[in-house]
Structures are given as structure tokens and as C-alpha cells.
Scaffold this active site. Structure first.
Site, PDB file in Angstrom:
ATOM      1  N   GLU A  38       0.808  -1.204   0.000  1.00 38.54           N
ATOM      2  CA  GLU A  38       0.000   0.000   0.000  1.00 38.54           C
ATOM      3  C   GLU A  38       0.853   1.272   0.000  1.00 38.54           C
ATOM      4  O   GLU A  38       1.736   1.435   0.854  1.00 38.54           O
ATOM      5  CB  GLU A  38      -0.951  -0.018   1.210  1.00 38.54           C
ATOM      6  CG  GLU A  38      -1.844   1.199   1.322  1.00 38.54           C
ATOM      7  CD  GLU A  38      -2.728   1.423   0.106  1.00 38.54           C
ATOM      8  OE1 GLU A  38      -3.308   0.450  -0.415  1.00 38.54           O
ATOM      9  OE2 GLU A  38      -2.831   2.590  -0.343  1.00 38.54           O
ATOM     10  N   THR A  80      -5.661   1.407  -5.577  1.00 40.60           N
ATOM     11  CA  THR A  80      -5.215   0.012  -5.402  1.00 40.60           C
ATOM     12  C   THR A  80      -5.802  -0.906  -6.469  1.00 40.60           C
ATOM     13  O   THR A  80      -5.110  -1.764  -7.013  1.00 40.60           O
ATOM     14  CB  THR A  80      -5.663  -0.547  -4.030  1.00 40.60           C
ATOM     15  OG1 THR A  80      -5.342   0.371  -3.022  1.00 40.60           O
ATOM     16  CG2 THR A  80      -4.994  -1.883  -3.742  1.00 40.60           C
ATOM     17  N   HIS A 195      -1.712   3.156   4.646  1.00 41.62           N
ATOM     18  CA  HIS A 195      -2.707   3.887   3.870  1.00 41.62           C
ATOM     19  C   HIS A 195      -2.939   5.257   4.505  1.00 41.62           C
ATOM     20  O   HIS A 195      -2.965   5.380   5.723  1.00 41.62           O
ATOM     21  CB  HIS A 195      -4.020   3.080   3.843  1.00 41.62           C
ATOM     22  CG  HIS A 195      -5.011   3.575   2.835  1.00 41.62           C
ATOM     23  ND1 HIS A 195      -5.685   4.774   2.974  1.00 41.62           N
ATOM     24  CD2 HIS A 195      -5.433   3.031   1.672  1.00 41.62           C
ATOM     25  CE1 HIS A 195      -6.483   4.943   1.940  1.00 41.62           C
ATOM     26  NE2 HIS A 195      -6.351   3.908   1.128  1.00 41.62           N
ATOM     27  N   ASP A 254       1.655  -0.043  -4.915  1.00 40.52           N
ATOM     28  CA  ASP A 254       0.454   0.102  -5.742  1.00 40.52           C
ATOM     29  C   ASP A 254       0.315   1.486  -6.389  1.00 40.52           C
ATOM     30  O   ASP A 254      -0.107   1.599  -7.533  1.00 40.52           O
ATOM     31  CB  ASP A 254      -0.830  -0.307  -4.983  1.00 40.52           C
ATOM     32  CG  ASP A 254      -1.163   0.552  -3.771  1.00 40.52           C
ATOM     33  OD1 ASP A 254      -0.315   1.363  -3.343  1.00 40.52           O
ATOM     34  OD2 ASP A 254      -2.289   0.400  -3.246  1.00 40.52           O
ATOM     35  N   HIS A 255       0.691   2.553  -5.643  1.00 43.23           N
ATOM     36  CA  HIS A 255       0.556   3.919  -6.166  1.00 43.23           C
ATOM     37  C   HIS A 255       1.226   4.859  -5.188  1.00 43.23           C
ATOM     38  O   HIS A 255       1.688   4.426  -4.130  1.00 43.23           O
ATOM     39  CB  HIS A 255      -0.922   4.292  -6.359  1.00 43.23           C
ATOM     40  CG  HIS A 255      -1.765   4.014  -5.145  1.00 43.23           C
ATOM     41  ND1 HIS A 255      -1.707   4.785  -4.009  1.00 43.23           N
ATOM     42  CD2 HIS A 255      -2.635   3.004  -4.869  1.00 43.23           C
ATOM     43  CE1 HIS A 255      -2.526   4.281  -3.101  1.00 43.23           C
ATOM     44  NE2 HIS A 255      -3.098   3.188  -3.579  1.00 43.23           N
TER      45      HIS A 255
HETATM   46  C1  GP9 Z   1      -8.948  -0.756   0.324  1.00 44.08           C
HETATM   47  C2  GP9 Z   1      -7.526  -0.701  -0.066  1.00 44.08           C
HETATM   48  C3  GP9 Z   1      -7.016   0.696  -0.130  1.00 44.08           C
HETATM   49  O1  GP9 Z   1      -9.496  -2.010   0.183  1.00 44.08           O
HETATM   50  O2  GP9 Z   1      -7.316  -1.382  -1.234  1.00 44.08           O
HETATM   51  O3  GP9 Z   1      -7.607   1.360  -1.153  1.00 44.08           O
HETATM   52  P1  GP9 Z   1      -6.992   2.587  -1.946  1.00 44.08           P
HETATM   53  O4  GP9 Z   1      -7.626   3.808  -1.361  1.00 44.08           O
HETATM   54  O5  GP9 Z   1      -5.513   2.636  -1.788  1.00 44.08           O
HETATM   55  O6  GP9 Z   1      -7.389   2.317  -3.340  1.00 44.08           O
HETATM   56 MN    MN Z   2      -3.790   1.622  -2.316  1.00 34.04          MN
END
Ligand code: GP9
Ligand code: MN
Length: 412
Positions: A38, A80, A195, A254-255
Site C-alpha cells: 500500500e 489500489t 494507507h 500500488d501507487h
Molecule cells: C482498500 C484498499 C485501499 O481495500 O485497497 O484502497 P486505496 O484507497 O488505496 O485504493
Molecule cells: Mn492503495
């Protein structure tokens, strides 16, 4: 319609690169373990906060792996879920909205679905509500046999923070399920603790917060450090459970976690005057680590080829010894000898070996300064074309026709 598909197919075939012969099939029949890390950006790798390493485990793991230090996220509003889409389909996510919501029942030919034809059991682990990002629907289209979601985990006040179950407990509880799965398996683990807004209890902080005018950036470092420690424990458990040696492990960011709203603090941290549009694009780099026990530990590499999340699908399939000649995808095998140094971000920016292009401006990578647009020009059309072709596939659900015609591509 299907005539559009013919053009797209021609484009894709013309851009295909032959897989690397030495590595094709090197991980054949191994379990696949993918971790979505994350909000992890590359700038924290091999870096410190207040003199302390931020990612000591990953820094060490990289030394036993193939590490890609010019690898970019290509996500849009789907965050994500866009990263998941890119990694498993090698198609671009959408310019607006999240493809997991807008086109969840399309025909796809995603990696899990392909691997099922090779005897793999496919599962995904994420301790969030199953319908978040419409995953419960989309995962069926992607070919998952099982989605371990919130209800499969024991989540309580003690083991959670912020968005939910803390990564350490997430991995611990996931391993208990993982042990029971038929092998070979293809699995994806989606972490959560790092996150926004990066909440973490005092007892879990292994590095101090940073000091700047951005609370967000300040808090980012301890949660990254926490995720790093969780990954260490995860790999240790895999070893303990005998699930390590015969696996291939892929970790990707992921980002971005730190948006441009925090540029001032970011410039302070990086010791720069300001974050220019050029720097902004460079900050879209996320780590990609490919770890193959018995292979990458003997011969680790840092690979600086310009690449992105879209390249993971063909790369993985080739490592598993699976031909992708009949697959429609936009990425290229990261190990292909003549893999292009090229990545298109979802906002239309792109990066080549020597240049960065953003908002109609061309930057020289060596200096970070604006340069003549003609240097970027040769790629402008290609970048547009790729996004446009991919959008056509998604919006038109064009793989319906392709799979209809070639539905037995991957049947052995
Ligand atoms: C939520 C997780 C985080 O299930 O994948 O989401 P994001 O905000 O990073 O897309
Ligand atoms: Mn994410």
C-alpha cells in the site's frame, strides 16, 4: 466492434518482444505470491529518516532479488484496484472512474484465469469489506477461486488501526489459510496499514515521525517502516511453513502515498528547492521486487530499465514458462533483451530512457530541465495510441470477441 480489435491486435503484435531465453520457465510450476504494498513509493528505499533506515527489510531483500528502480505506477482514480488491474491484465485502467466498478463483468484474460488452465489454485487476501472497489464481482471476472476478505479474518480493536487489520496480523492470519490451499497456487496479498492518513499506535512505531509542515508526510515513515517489518515476518513465516523455496515472490508498490499537496514538505525531505513537474513524475516510481529463491539470491540485480505495472503480466507468465503470443496486452517482458525504455502514466505523461514528458513539456532526465519538445515528439503519438487502444478494449468489452475466437488459447 471486432474490426477495431484487428487494428489493436496488429499494434500489439508489432510491439511484442521475444522473451528472455535464459529466464523463460525458470519458475515453472512454482507457487506465485504477489504482494500489493500500500502507497509505497521508491523514494523511501535505501533512504533514512532521522538517520534510521525506513525499509531495512526491503533493502536487504532487494539484495537477494531483481529490483526495478525505474518502475512506475500507472494508476488513476481506482488506486489500489487500478494497480491490481494493471498487474493482472496488462491493460491500462481508465482515465475517469475505476474499471473495477465500471467494467467488472467484462470478458478478461487475467493472469489468475490463465493459470487455472495450468493447474493453479487462485486466491486473493485482503482484510477489507469484500465489496470495496467492487472486488467481489471483479475477482470472479479475473478468475479467482477464493477471496479471503474481512469476514475471513479475526479483526478486533487490539489488532487494528486506521483502515483495519494491521499488516502483521493480516499476514499471520493469511498464512494459516495459505497452508491449506492446493498447490501450485497463485495468490495476491493486499496490505493496508500504510494507507492515508497513516495512523499508527505509539507501540508500533519503529522510526520517529518526520518533522515538517505536512502531518501526512511526517506520519508516512513510521507506517512504511511498520509494513516493512510485516513483510519481513511474512517471508519468515513462508520459510517456516515450507512455502518459500518453491515459490516466486513479487512485491510491488500500488501507487503514490504522498500527493502533490505535500510538495513543500517533500522538497524539504528530499533536500530540493521545490518539486517541479519533472520531479513529480519521477516520484511516481514505486518498487518492484521479483524474488525467486535459488535464482535471484545467487545472482541479484538492480534493473534500471524504464518500466511500469503494465509489464508485470507478460514478465510473470514467461518466468512460469507460459507463452503469451496469443494474449492481448500492452506491457512487455521486463527481461526481454530489447524491452523498450518506456512507460505511459494514466494522465498521459510518459517516461523514456532520456526524457520525461508532462503537460506538453519535455524534460531532460539528466538535468531535470525543460528541453526541446522535438525530443519527446516521437513518443507522444505512441503514448496516446496505447491509452486509446486500451480504453477501446475496456469500454467496448472487446476481449469478448477475442476470447470467442481464441477461447482455447491457454487450454493445454
Ligand atoms: C482498500 C484498499 C485501499 O481495500 O485497497 O484502497 P486505496 O484507497 O488505496 O485504493
Ligand atoms: Mn492503495
Amino acid at each position: 466492434d471486432s474490426s477495431e480489435l484487428a487494428d489493436i491486435e496488429n499494434y500489439i503484435r508489432a510491439n511484442e518482444k521475444a522473451p528472455n531465453k535464459q529466464l523463460f520457465g525458470i519458475a515453472k510450476n512454482r507457487n506465485v505470491i504477489i504482494v500489493s504494498m500500500e502507497s509505497l513509493q521508491s523514494f523511501v528505499i535505501n533512504n533514512t529518516v532521522n538517520g534510521q533506515e525506513i525499509t531495512p527489510f526491503l533493502n536487504d531483500f532487494i539484495k537477494q532479488s531483481y529490483y526495478f528502480d525505474n518502475f512506475y505506477h500507472q494508476t488513476g482514480q481506482g488506486k489500489t484496484s487500478d494497480a491490481e488491474f494493471l498487474i493482472e491484465n496488462s491493460l491500462y485502467p481508465l482515465g475517469r472512474g475505476a474499471v473495477f466498478f465500471t467494467n467488472a463483468t467484462n470478458e478478461y484474460n487475467a493472469t489468475p484465469e490463465i493459470l487455472k488452465n495450468y493447474g493453479y489454485y487462485t486466491a486473493v487476501f485482503h482484510a477489507n469489506n469484500k465489496s470495496f472497489w467492487n472486488r467481489d464481482v471483479m475477482y470472479q471476472s479475473l478468475g479467482y477461486d477464493r477471496y479471503f476478505s474481512l469476514n475471513d479474518f479475526d479483526v478486533n480493536e487490539e489488532n487494528s488501526v486506521g483502515w483495519g487489520l494491521k499488516d502483521k496480523y493480516f499476514f499471520e492470519q493469511s498464512i494459516a489459510y495459505l497452508k491449506t490451499l492446493p498447490q501450485p497456487f497463485y495468490t495476491k496479498f493486499i496490505t493496508l496499514t500504510n494507507h492515508f492518513p497513516f495512523e499508527l499506535g505509539e507501540e508500533d512505531r519503529m522510526v520517529p515521525e518526520y518533522t515538517s509542515n505536512s502531518r501526512t508526510l511526517n506520519r508516512y515513515f513510521p507506517t512504511v517502516r511498520y509494513m516493512d517489518e510485516s513483510l519481513k515476518l511474512f517471508i519468515e513465516s513462508l520459510k517456516k511453513e515450507g512455502l518459500y523455496q518453491n515459490s516466486i515472490i513479487i512485491l510491488y508498490g500500488d501507487h503514490y502515498g504522498i500527493s502533490e499537496n505535500h510538495n513543500e514538505a517533500m522538497a524539504q525531505y528530499l533536500g530540493k528547492q521545490e518539486i517541479t513537474p519533472f520531479d513529480h513524475v519521477q516520484l511516481q516510481r514505486v518498487p518492484l521486487i521479483i524474488h525467486i529463491p535459488g535464482v535471484t539470491d545467487r545472482d541479484p540485480k538492480v534493473i534500471s530499465k524504464v518500466s511500469g505495472q503494465i509489464d508485470v503480466k507478460p514478465t510473470l507468465l514467461h518466468l512460469l514458462g507460459i507463452d503469451t503470443k496469443n494474449d492481448l496486452h500492452f506491457g512487455q517482458d521486463l527481461f526481454a533483451k530489447d524491452k523498450l525504455d518506456f512507460v505511459v502514466l494514466r494522465d498521459g505523461s510518459f517516461v523514456t530512457k532520456d526524457y520525461v514528458y508532462k503537460d506538453n513539456v519535455c524534460y531532460d532526465k539528466k538535468t531535470g530541465l525543460k528541453t526541446d519538445i522535438s525530443y519527446c515528439e516521437p513518443y507522444v503519438e505512441k503514448a496516446k495510441q496505447e491509452l486509446d487502444y486500451s480504453d477501446k478494449i475496456v469500454y467496448g468489452d472487446l476481449l469478448r470477441f477475442y476470447n470467442g475466437k481464441n477461447g482455447t488459447n491457454y487450454k493445454k
